[in-house]
Design a protein around this motif. Structure first.
Motif, PDB file in Angstrom:
ATOM      1  N   GLU A  65       2.995  39.793  15.416  1.00  0.00           N
ATOM      2  CA  GLU A  65       1.542  39.621  15.323  1.00  0.00           C
ATOM      3  C   GLU A  65       1.076  39.474  13.876  1.00  0.00           C
ATOM      4  O   GLU A  65       0.160  38.722  13.581  1.00  0.00           O
ATOM      5  N   VAL A  66       1.709  40.200  12.955  1.00  0.00           N
ATOM      6  CA  VAL A  66       1.310  40.156  11.549  1.00  0.00           C
ATOM      7  C   VAL A  66       1.484  38.732  11.005  1.00  0.00           C
ATOM      8  O   VAL A  66       0.602  38.196  10.335  1.00  0.00           O
ATOM      9  N   GLN A  67       2.612  38.107  11.330  1.00  0.00           N
ATOM     10  CA  GLN A  67       2.873  36.736  10.883  1.00  0.00           C
ATOM     11  C   GLN A  67       1.833  35.776  11.454  1.00  0.00           C
ATOM     12  O   GLN A  67       1.275  34.946  10.727  1.00  0.00           O
ATOM     13  N   LEU A  68       1.558  35.864  12.750  1.00  0.00           N
ATOM     14  CA  LEU A  68       0.598  34.950  13.385  1.00  0.00           C
ATOM     15  C   LEU A  68      -0.801  35.126  12.796  1.00  0.00           C
ATOM     16  O   LEU A  68      -1.504  34.142  12.546  1.00  0.00           O
ATOM     17  N   LYS A  69      -1.195  36.361  12.550  1.00  0.00           N
ATOM     18  CA  LYS A  69      -2.504  36.628  11.951  1.00  0.00           C
ATOM     19  C   LYS A  69      -2.582  36.044  10.538  1.00  0.00           C
ATOM     20  O   LYS A  69      -3.594  35.451  10.152  1.00  0.00           O
ATOM     21  N   ALA A  70      -1.505  36.167   9.769  1.00  0.00           N
ATOM     22  CA  ALA A  70      -1.486  35.640   8.403  1.00  0.00           C
ATOM     23  C   ALA A  70      -1.597  34.109   8.404  1.00  0.00           C
ATOM     24  O   ALA A  70      -2.306  33.535   7.572  1.00  0.00           O
ATOM     25  N   ILE A  71      -0.921  33.461   9.337  1.00  0.00           N
ATOM     26  CA  ILE A  71      -1.018  31.997   9.455  1.00  0.00           C
ATOM     27  C   ILE A  71      -2.459  31.606   9.760  1.00  0.00           C
ATOM     28  O   ILE A  71      -3.034  30.733   9.106  1.00  0.00           O
ATOM     29  N   PHE A  72      -3.037  32.235  10.773  1.00  0.00           N
ATOM     30  CA  PHE A  72      -4.407  31.935  11.175  1.00  0.00           C
ATOM     31  C   PHE A  72      -5.369  32.126  10.008  1.00  0.00           C
ATOM     32  O   PHE A  72      -6.206  31.258   9.725  1.00  0.00           O
ATOM     33  N   GLU A  73      -5.243  33.241   9.308  1.00  0.00           N
ATOM     34  CA  GLU A  73      -6.165  33.534   8.203  1.00  0.00           C
ATOM     35  C   GLU A  73      -6.019  32.527   7.067  1.00  0.00           C
ATOM     36  O   GLU A  73      -7.021  32.087   6.494  1.00  0.00           O
ATOM     37  N   GLU A  74      -4.780  32.144   6.730  1.00  0.00           N
ATOM     38  CA  GLU A  74      -4.594  31.175   5.650  1.00  0.00           C
ATOM     39  C   GLU A  74      -5.160  29.809   6.023  1.00  0.00           C
ATOM     40  O   GLU A  74      -5.809  29.155   5.203  1.00  0.00           O
ATOM     41  N   LEU A  75      -4.936  29.393   7.256  1.00  0.00           N
ATOM     42  CA  LEU A  75      -5.462  28.095   7.692  1.00  0.00           C
ATOM     43  C   LEU A  75      -6.995  28.091   7.664  1.00  0.00           C
ATOM     44  O   LEU A  75      -7.613  27.159   7.157  1.00  0.00           O
ATOM     45  N   LYS A  76      -7.601  29.134   8.213  1.00  0.00           N
ATOM     46  CA  LYS A  76      -9.064  29.205   8.259  1.00  0.00           C
ATOM     47  C   LYS A  76      -9.675  29.311   6.852  1.00  0.00           C
ATOM     48  O   LYS A  76     -10.712  28.734   6.569  1.00  0.00           O
ATOM     49  N   ALA A  77      -9.024  30.039   5.955  1.00  0.00           N
ATOM     50  CA  ALA A  77      -9.543  30.237   4.601  1.00  0.00           C
ATOM     51  C   ALA A  77      -9.509  28.944   3.779  1.00  0.00           C
ATOM     52  O   ALA A  77     -10.223  28.824   2.790  1.00  0.00           O
ATOM     53  N   SER A  78      -8.707  27.980   4.194  1.00  0.00           N
ATOM     54  CA  SER A  78      -8.568  26.732   3.435  1.00  0.00           C
ATOM     55  C   SER A  78      -9.835  25.892   3.442  1.00  0.00           C
ATOM     56  O   SER A  78     -10.032  25.053   2.563  1.00  0.00           O
ATOM     57  N   GLY A  79     -10.688  26.089   4.445  1.00  0.00           N
ATOM     58  CA  GLY A  79     -11.887  25.256   4.573  1.00  0.00           C
ATOM     59  C   GLY A  79     -11.596  23.892   5.184  1.00  0.00           C
ATOM     60  O   GLY A  79     -12.510  23.102   5.403  1.00  0.00           O
ATOM     61  N   ARG A  80     -10.336  23.612   5.465  1.00  0.00           N
ATOM     62  CA  ARG A  80      -9.942  22.319   6.023  1.00  0.00           C
ATOM     63  C   ARG A  80      -9.753  22.376   7.534  1.00  0.00           C
ATOM     64  O   ARG A  80      -9.631  21.339   8.175  1.00  0.00           O
ATOM     65  N   VAL A  81      -9.713  23.577   8.083  1.00  0.00           N
ATOM     66  CA  VAL A  81      -9.350  23.770   9.483  1.00  0.00           C
ATOM     67  C   VAL A  81     -10.586  24.195  10.275  1.00  0.00           C
ATOM     68  O   VAL A  81     -11.286  25.119   9.902  1.00  0.00           O
ATOM     69  N   ALA A  82     -10.804  23.497  11.391  1.00  0.00           N
ATOM     70  CA  ALA A  82     -11.929  23.830  12.255  1.00  0.00           C
ATOM     71  C   ALA A  82     -11.533  24.823  13.346  1.00  0.00           C
ATOM     72  O   ALA A  82     -12.325  25.669  13.747  1.00  0.00           O
ATOM     73  N   MET A  83     -10.267  24.719  13.833  1.00  0.00           N
ATOM     74  CA  MET A  83      -9.853  25.560  14.936  1.00  0.00           C
ATOM     75  C   MET A  83      -8.333  25.672  14.956  1.00  0.00           C
ATOM     76  O   MET A  83      -7.624  24.727  14.629  1.00  0.00           O
ATOM     77  N   VAL A  84      -7.843  26.847  15.354  1.00  0.00           N
ATOM     78  CA  VAL A  84      -6.405  27.073  15.526  1.00  0.00           C
ATOM     79  C   VAL A  84      -6.206  27.624  16.924  1.00  0.00           C
ATOM     80  O   VAL A  84      -6.828  28.613  17.308  1.00  0.00           O
ATOM     81  N   LEU A  85      -5.345  26.984  17.681  1.00  0.00           N
ATOM     82  CA  LEU A  85      -5.051  27.428  19.057  1.00  0.00           C
ATOM     83  C   LEU A  85      -3.581  27.752  19.182  1.00  0.00           C
ATOM     84  O   LEU A  85      -2.742  27.146  18.569  1.00  0.00           O
TER      85      LEU A  85
END
Length: 92
Positions: free
Chosen positions: A72-92
């Motif tokens: 879970e820690v890895q998946l949360k870190a991926i999600f947070e990095e993608l969202k923080a980039s400002g380039r990503v609208a949604m992660v599924l």
């Protein structure tokens, strides 16, 4: 009532496992490469294989990858990095 409680509990994921991720963001020539680099950072075994689809109007792109999820820690870190980039609208 026990059956009802079980249906509301999300299934537990057994790690490590193959884990598909769809990343939707604003279309750009380097969007796919950006997603691949984030995945490689969090899963060094990721082979860089991805599929990309443009939206009907070309404003968005969806990049599909499958990583080896370790927890879970890895998946949360991926999600947070993608969202923080400002380039990503949604992660599924």
């Amino acid at each position: 009532m026990t059956g009802q409680d079980k249906s509301q509990t999300p299934p537990k994921i057994e790690f490590p496992c193959d884990y598909p991720i769809k990343v939707m963001g604003f279309a750009a020539a380097d969007f796919e490469q950006f997603v691949i680099e984030v995945m490689k950072k969090h899963d060094p075994s990721f082979n860089g294989e991805a599929t990309i689809r443009d939206s009907r109007n070309g404003k968005y792109q969806a990049v599909n990858v499958t990583i080896t999820a370790t927890g879970e820690v890895q998946l949360k870190a991926i999600f947070e990095e993608l969202k923080a980039s400002g380039r990503v609208a949604m992660v599924l």
